[in-house]
Design a protein around this motif. Sequence first.
Motif, mmCIF file in Angstrom:
data_model
loop_
_atom_site.group_PDB
_atom_site.id
_atom_site.type_symbol
_atom_site.label_atom_id
_atom_site.label_comp_id
_atom_site.label_asym_id
_atom_site.label_seq_id
_atom_site.Cartn_x
_atom_site.Cartn_y
_atom_site.Cartn_z
ATOM 1 N N GLN A 1 -12.618 -1.379 11.476
ATOM 2 C CA GLN A 1 -13.291 -2.620 11.102
ATOM 3 C C GLN A 1 -14.439 -2.364 10.151
ATOM 4 O O GLN A 1 -14.825 -3.248 9.396
ATOM 5 N N SER A 2 -15.013 -1.160 10.238
ATOM 6 C CA SER A 2 -16.139 -0.914 9.342
ATOM 7 C C SER A 2 -15.914 0.394 8.601
ATOM 8 O O SER A 2 -15.215 1.287 9.063
ATOM 9 N N SER A 3 -16.556 0.483 7.434
ATOM 10 C CA SER A 3 -16.275 1.610 6.558
ATOM 11 C C SER A 3 -17.254 2.754 6.750
ATOM 12 O O SER A 3 -17.050 3.825 6.217
ATOM 13 N N HIS A 4 -18.329 2.542 7.542
ATOM 14 C CA HIS A 4 -19.431 3.498 7.414
ATOM 15 C C HIS A 4 -19.053 4.907 7.857
ATOM 16 O O HIS A 4 -19.481 5.885 7.279
ATOM 17 N N ARG A 5 -18.182 5.024 8.889
ATOM 18 C CA ARG A 5 -17.834 6.367 9.329
ATOM 19 C C ARG A 5 -16.691 6.951 8.497
ATOM 20 O O ARG A 5 -16.673 8.130 8.159
ATOM 21 N N ILE A 6 -15.771 6.092 8.123
ATOM 22 C CA ILE A 6 -14.542 6.562 7.523
ATOM 23 C C ILE A 6 -14.730 6.964 6.062
ATOM 24 O O ILE A 6 -13.997 7.801 5.531
ATOM 25 N N LEU A 7 -15.764 6.405 5.441
ATOM 26 C CA LEU A 7 -15.923 6.606 3.995
ATOM 27 C C LEU A 7 -16.037 8.089 3.641
ATOM 28 O O LEU A 7 -15.572 8.524 2.590
ATOM 29 N N LYS A 8 -16.644 8.867 4.538
ATOM 30 C CA LYS A 8 -16.830 10.283 4.183
ATOM 31 C C LYS A 8 -15.575 11.118 4.452
ATOM 32 O O LYS A 8 -15.463 12.232 3.983
ATOM 33 N N HIS A 9 -14.617 10.580 5.222
ATOM 34 C CA HIS A 9 -13.414 11.355 5.510
ATOM 35 C C HIS A 9 -12.224 10.956 4.649
ATOM 36 O O HIS A 9 -11.344 11.766 4.387
ATOM 37 N N ALA A 10 -12.177 9.694 4.246
ATOM 38 C CA ALA A 10 -10.957 9.165 3.633
ATOM 39 C C ALA A 10 -10.806 9.616 2.190
ATOM 40 O O ALA A 10 -11.782 9.919 1.506
ATOM 41 N N ASP A 11 -9.551 9.698 1.728
ATOM 42 C CA ASP A 11 -9.292 9.909 0.314
ATOM 43 C C ASP A 11 -9.277 8.573 -0.420
ATOM 44 O O ASP A 11 -9.846 8.438 -1.485
ATOM 45 N N ARG A 12 -8.585 7.608 0.186
ATOM 46 C CA ARG A 12 -8.521 6.292 -0.440
ATOM 47 C C ARG A 12 -8.732 5.204 0.600
ATOM 48 O O ARG A 12 -8.506 5.403 1.789
ATOM 49 N N ILE A 13 -9.195 4.058 0.109
ATOM 50 C CA ILE A 13 -9.535 2.939 0.980
ATOM 51 C C ILE A 13 -8.806 1.682 0.498
ATOM 52 O O ILE A 13 -8.767 1.420 -0.712
ATOM 53 N N LEU B 1 0.850 -1.189 0.000
ATOM 54 C CA LEU B 1 0.000 0.000 0.000
ATOM 55 C C LEU B 1 0.881 1.231 0.000
ATOM 56 O O LEU B 1 2.077 1.150 0.274
ATOM 57 N N SER B 2 0.291 2.365 -0.341
ATOM 58 C CA SER B 2 1.074 3.588 -0.319
ATOM 59 C C SER B 2 0.214 4.721 0.219
ATOM 60 O O SER B 2 -1.015 4.687 0.130
ATOM 61 N N VAL B 3 0.873 5.685 0.812
ATOM 62 C CA VAL B 3 0.185 6.861 1.342
ATOM 63 C C VAL B 3 0.937 8.083 0.848
ATOM 64 O O VAL B 3 2.160 8.146 0.971
ATOM 65 N N LYS B 4 0.193 9.025 0.276
ATOM 66 C CA LYS B 4 0.846 10.246 -0.208
ATOM 67 C C LYS B 4 0.699 11.363 0.830
ATOM 68 O O LYS B 4 -0.240 11.366 1.625
ATOM 69 N N GLU B 5 1.622 12.269 0.800
ATOM 70 C CA GLU B 5 1.630 13.408 1.713
ATOM 71 C C GLU B 5 0.249 14.071 1.764
ATOM 72 O O GLU B 5 -0.325 14.386 0.725
ATOM 73 N N GLY B 6 -0.267 14.277 2.974
ATOM 74 C CA GLY B 6 -1.515 15.003 3.147
ATOM 75 C C GLY B 6 -2.781 14.174 3.001
ATOM 76 O O GLY B 6 -3.879 14.671 3.252
ATOM 77 N N GLU B 7 -2.654 12.921 2.617
ATOM 78 C CA GLU B 7 -3.838 12.089 2.401
ATOM 79 C C GLU B 7 -4.410 11.553 3.714
ATOM 80 O O GLU B 7 -3.704 11.477 4.722
ATOM 81 N N ILE B 8 -5.679 11.130 3.635
ATOM 82 C CA ILE B 8 -6.228 10.257 4.670
ATOM 83 C C ILE B 8 -6.509 8.923 3.997
ATOM 84 O O ILE B 8 -7.327 8.848 3.074
ATOM 85 N N VAL B 9 -5.797 7.909 4.429
ATOM 86 C CA VAL B 9 -5.987 6.588 3.845
ATOM 87 C C VAL B 9 -6.530 5.678 4.922
ATOM 88 O O VAL B 9 -6.124 5.767 6.078
ATOM 89 N N CYS B 10 -7.480 4.839 4.532
ATOM 90 C CA CYS B 10 -8.058 3.940 5.523
ATOM 91 C C CYS B 10 -7.877 2.490 5.111
ATOM 92 O O CYS B 10 -8.056 2.132 3.951
ATOM 93 N N LEU B 11 -7.500 1.692 6.100
ATOM 94 C CA LEU B 11 -7.330 0.258 5.892
ATOM 95 C C LEU B 11 -8.463 -0.411 6.648
ATOM 96 O O LEU B 11 -8.538 -0.310 7.877
ATOM 97 N N ILE B 12 -9.388 -1.034 5.901
ATOM 98 C CA ILE B 12 -10.470 -1.691 6.627
ATOM 99 C C ILE B 12 -10.466 -3.190 6.357
ATOM 100 O O ILE B 12 -10.001 -3.660 5.326
#
Lengths: 247, 304
Positions: free
Chosen positions: A193-205, A22-33
Amino acid sequence: MLDVNDIHVTYGRLRALKGVSLSVKEGEIVCLIGPNGAGKSTTLASIAGGVTPHRGTISLEGKPLAGVGPEGIARLGVSLVPEGRHVFGALTVAENLRVATYMRKDRSAIAADYDRVLALFPRLQERIGSPGGRLSGGEQQMLVIARALLTKPRLLLVDEPSLGLAPKIVDQVYDILLAARKMEGLTLLINEQSSHRILKHADRIYVIRGGHIQLHDTAANLQDGEAIKRAYFGFGEEAAIDEEDAA
Amino acid sequence: MIGLLQNLVDAANLGSLYALAALGVGLLFGILRLVNFAHGDFISIGAYALIVPSFEVTAQLFIGEWNWALMIPTVTLIVVIVALISDALVFQPLRRASAPTLMIASFAVSYVIQNGILMIYGARPKAANLWSGLDTPILLGELRVPLLQIITIGVTLALMVALTLFLKQTRYGVMMRAAAEDFRMAQYLGVNGNFVIGLAFAISGILATAVSLLYLSQTGTLAPTMGVPLALFAFVATVIGGMGSLLGAVVGGFLVGFIVIMLQAYLPEDLRPFRDAFAFTFVILILLVRPSGIVPTRAFIERV
Ligand SMILES: Nc1ncnc2c1ncn2[C@@H]1O[C@H](COP(=O)(O)OP(=O)(O)OP(=O)(O)O)[C@@H](O)[C@H]1O
Ligand SMILES: [Mg+2]
C-alpha cells in the motif's frame, strides 16, 4: 518472464480491473503499489489463476496462462502468497510446509530444499509441531512465505507482506524475502500500500488506482516520491479518469 | 440395570451406522460445501448391488453370495464408481456453483438413483438374508449381544481409526485436510482440486458401502428408499456435531443413535410412534444451546 496485457476483471457489476498491463523480467523485483481497493490483489490473483479476467491475456515466458487454472500455474513455477496469509490453521507447521511439496516431480531434491528454506526461518523450526492457527501474525507470514518457497517457484507473488505487522517484523519479512531471492534465484512481484519501504529494494514500480495503472517507472527515477504521490492520490487527473470510466 | 446396558449396546450399534453415514456426508461437506442428499442412495446401491436384478419379492443374492473377501471389495468398487460418476457428470460441472445449487443437484442425483433402482428391481421391498449366521447372541455375563452388533461397532471403530490415520499420516490425507480448510489456497500450492474432490467422493462411497452391508444384514430388507432415513439422521448428526468437523459428525452420529434408542426404550407406549418427533426436539434443543454444533470449526465460518 511475465506479461500481463490489458486485463479486465469484474466482480458481479463492480469493475475491479479496467485494462491492467505490466511485465516482470527474470530476476527483477517489481512492486505494485496503490491505495485500498485499487486492484492490487485482483491483479496478483489473476496471474495466479484464482480470478479469471474476461478480457486481456497473461503469459509466462510467452505461453498464455488462460485456462491453465491455479494448480497448473503453481506447477509452472508461479507461487502466490495471498493477502491475509491463509495458513491452514488446523495443520501443523510441518504439514503446512509439506502440502507445498506434494506437486513436485523432483522428489529427491525436496529434503535438501526443506532444510535450506527452513534455515532462513529459525522461529518456524521451533514451532514445527504447532498448529498453524496458533502462530502469531508475524510467524504466520513467515510460514506462508516458507511454504511458497517450497513449491520451488521461479516467480513469487507476494500480496502486502507488511499488512498488520509491527515495523520490526516487517523488516524481518523483507530481509527474508531478499535472502530467499538471492538463494533461490527468484523473481519477485510484490504488492504494497505504501512505497516507503519498497522503494529502496525494487527495480521497477507500478502505481495502480481505480483498476488502472497510473504510473510505471524504474525505482531510481521515482526516488523523490513526488510522482508516486501524484499518481497514488490522482491530483489533477481525477476528471480525466472519471470521464473515461463513464464512457 | 441389565436393561439399560442392553439399550446402551443398541444405542452404540445404531449410533455406529449413523456415525459412518455422517462421516461420508461430512467429508464431502468439508471439501466441497456439498450437502449430499444422494448419500442415502449410495447406501441403497451398496445393498441392491448384492442381489440378482428382478422384480421378485424375495431377493436372490448374487454378489452377496460370494466369499466376503471378494464380495466386499466388489460392492465397494460399484458404489465408489457410482459416487465418482455422479461427481464427474453432475458436481464437476458445478464447481463454481453456490452451496444451495449443489444441494439441489444432489437431490437430482438422489432422484435419478432411486428411479434407476425402481426400474431395475421394482418398487416393492424385498427380503434378503445377508450373513444370517451372524445374529447368534453372544453372552457377556447376563448381557445378550447379537454378534452382528459387535461386528457393526467394531467395523465402525476400525474404519474411524483407518480414516484418521489416512488423514493424518498420508500425503493424500494432508492434502484433503488442507483443501477442506482453504480449497483455493491448496490449489495455489499445486494441489489438484478435482483429484482431492474425487478422493473425497471415493472415501464417501467406501463409508456408504460399509453402512449398506451392516444395515442390510441387520434389517434383512431392501427398499428403493432404504438409505433415505439413514442419510436424514446422518445430516442431523453432522449439524449437531458441527458442520465441517469429522469428529463432530462421529459424536453427532452416536448422540443421535443414543437419543433414538433411549426414546424407543423409555418413552411411554402410546408416545412411541412419535419417537422421531421427540428426537428432533432434542436436536433443536442442542442447536439452541450450541448453534454451531458440538464441535464447531473455524473452517466453515471462514470459508470465502
Ligand atoms: N471477491 C470479491 N468480490 C467482490 N468484490 C471484490 C472482491 N475482491 C475484491 N473486490 C473489489 O474489487 C476492488 C479491487 O479489490 P482488490 O482487493 O484487488 O484491491 P487491493 O488493491 O488489493 O486493495 P487492498 O489494499 O485493500 O488489499 C475493490 O473495490 C474490492 O472491493
Ligand atoms: Mg489487496
